[in-house]
Write an enzyme that holds these catalytic residues in place. Structure first.
Site, PDB file in Angstrom:
ATOM      1  N   ASP A   1       0.893  -1.162   0.000  1.00 33.84           N
ATOM      2  CA  ASP A   1       0.000   0.000   0.000  1.00 33.84           C
ATOM      3  C   ASP A   1       0.931   1.211   0.000  1.00 33.84           C
ATOM      4  O   ASP A   1       2.127   1.100   0.279  1.00 33.84           O
ATOM      5  CB  ASP A   1      -0.861  -0.035   1.272  1.00 33.84           C
ATOM      6  CG  ASP A   1      -1.483   1.311   1.575  1.00 33.84           C
ATOM      7  OD1 ASP A   1      -2.150   1.867   0.676  1.00 33.84           O
ATOM      8  OD2 ASP A   1      -1.269   1.827   2.690  1.00 33.84           O
TER       9      ASP A   1
ATOM     10  N   ASP B   1       0.012   5.219   0.955  1.00 27.24           N
ATOM     11  CA  ASP B   1      -0.122   6.225   2.020  1.00 27.24           C
ATOM     12  C   ASP B   1      -0.174   5.586   3.398  1.00 27.24           C
ATOM     13  O   ASP B   1      -1.016   4.747   3.664  1.00 27.24           O
ATOM     14  CB  ASP B   1      -1.375   7.054   1.778  1.00 27.24           C
ATOM     15  CG  ASP B   1      -1.207   7.950   0.559  1.00 27.24           C
ATOM     16  OD1 ASP B   1      -1.985   7.801  -0.384  1.00 27.24           O
ATOM     17  OD2 ASP B   1      -0.255   8.769   0.551  1.00 27.24           O
TER      18      ASP B   1
HETATM   19  C1  XBP Z   1      -4.983   6.541   1.522  1.00 28.25           C
HETATM   20  C2  XBP Z   1      -6.192   7.273   1.148  1.00 28.25           C
HETATM   21  C3  XBP Z   1      -6.073   8.487   0.280  1.00 28.25           C
HETATM   22  C4  XBP Z   1      -5.217   9.565   0.951  1.00 28.25           C
HETATM   23  C5  XBP Z   1      -5.500  10.926   0.349  1.00 28.25           C
HETATM   24  O1  XBP Z   1      -4.716   5.724   0.414  1.00 28.25           O
HETATM   25  O2  XBP Z   1      -7.280   6.861   1.521  1.00 28.25           O
HETATM   26  O3  XBP Z   1      -7.386   8.985   0.124  1.00 28.25           O
HETATM   27  O4  XBP Z   1      -5.581   9.626   2.333  1.00 28.25           O
HETATM   28  O5  XBP Z   1      -5.197  10.890  -1.037  1.00 28.25           O
HETATM   29  P1  XBP Z   1      -3.880   4.338   0.575  1.00 28.25           P
HETATM   30  P2  XBP Z   1      -6.296  11.386  -2.108  1.00 28.25           P
HETATM   31  O6  XBP Z   1      -4.828   3.263   0.139  1.00 28.25           O
HETATM   32  O7  XBP Z   1      -2.689   4.500  -0.332  1.00 28.25           O
HETATM   33  O8  XBP Z   1      -3.462   4.193   2.022  1.00 28.25           O
HETATM   34  O9  XBP Z   1      -6.768  12.751  -1.642  1.00 28.25           O
HETATM   35  O10 XBP Z   1      -5.550  11.433  -3.421  1.00 28.25           O
HETATM   36  O11 XBP Z   1      -7.379  10.336  -2.065  1.00 28.25           O
HETATM   37 MG    MG Z   2      -2.645   3.330   3.491  1.00 27.23          MG
END
Ligand code: XBP
Ligand code: MG
Length: 255
Positions: free
Chosen positions: A7, A9
């Protein structure tokens, strides 16, 4: 185990503080009176995807229905401004790689595993992060990169992970996923994969009972695993060997 999927973020880097700052800066730039504090953002993070997160927030505002409709109409524009600001902040190196991620990517590549990134965020955000916090050449180390842009159902739906497995040409059961959030763990489990949860400070209060293993770090020579985890894994950091053992144990258990 044939593929290791990260993953993005919160997992490869602690990006959520940067996302939070970008949301707030976008609200300011668009002269909205909103400001998401840390504890409020921890709650809002349970909604995958920035646009849906803003919509969820608007739905909870104590304003007239007509005003809510007007604000909902602004969401795509707000998210575009937020994404521009996120790129500016992230390219300044705001989000450091989490311990062990670079090491594990290198070890997985050397072990001949297929590597992929799967994010609810956008492809442009993933590229900005990897280029600024990992060095642009690392993007070439991944056999597949999939983002929310490419699927209609976000995490906790399995779509993104099933898409990645298809791109890698690897059966989901032969994939191991590393995720920081409950939605991400549920998505990967629904896709039939082995999942190691590495909660971040933003997701520490979420429910990781569906994960095959919960670790608070992957460990690095400079940041070894805590003694209890190290004893249970038989190592001071998580390497390909430990992941193979976790995958085998889960596969045996599922049989
Ligand atoms: C985490 C998310 C994303 C980020 C914000 O994604 O849910 O929405 O918080 O980015 P991951 P955006 O699955 O990589 O942990 O504003 O581009 O959605
Ligand atoms: Mg994440």
């Amino acid at each position: 185990m044939q593929a290791l999927i990260f993953d993005v973020d919160g997992t490869i880097a602690d990006t959520e503080e940067v996302h939070r700052q970008a949301f707030n800066a976008a609200f300011l730039e668009m002269e909205l009176w909103w400001n998401w504090g840390a504890s409020e953002y921890m709650e809002l993070l349970k909604i995958s995807g920035g646009p849906a997160r803003i919509e969820h927030y608007v739905a909870g505002l104590g304003v007239a229905a007509a005003e809510k409709r007007r604000l909902l109409g602004l969401v795509p524009g707000i998210h575009r401004v937020k994404t521009r600001i996120y790129h500016e902040l992230i390219s300044g190196g705001r989000a450091a790689a989490r311990p062990g991620v670079m090491r594990l990517i290198r070890e997985a590549r050397e072990a001949g595993l297929k590597l992929a990134l799967a994010s609810t965020s956008s492809t442009s955000n993933i590229e900005a992060l990897v280029s600024s916090s990992f060095g642009g050449k690392l993007l070439g180390d991944f056999d597949a990169i999939a983002s929310a842009d490419e699927v209609s159902h976000k995490k906790p739906a399995p779509d993104l992970y099933l898409r990645i497995a298809a791109q890698l040409r690897v059966a989901p059961a032969d994939c191991l996923v590393i995720e920081d959030s409950e939605n991400g763990v549920r998505a990967a489990k629904a896709a039939g994969m082995t999942v190691v949860a590495t909660p971040s400070r933003w997701t520490a209060t979420q429910d990781f009972s569906a994960a095959d293993q919960v670790l608070y770090s992957l460990g690095d020579p400079g940041a070894p695993l805590d003694a209890v985890t190290a004893k249970s894994l038989g190592a001071t950091e998580v390497g390909v060997g430990q992941l193979r053992a976790l995958h085998a144990a889960r596969t045996a258990h599922a049989a």
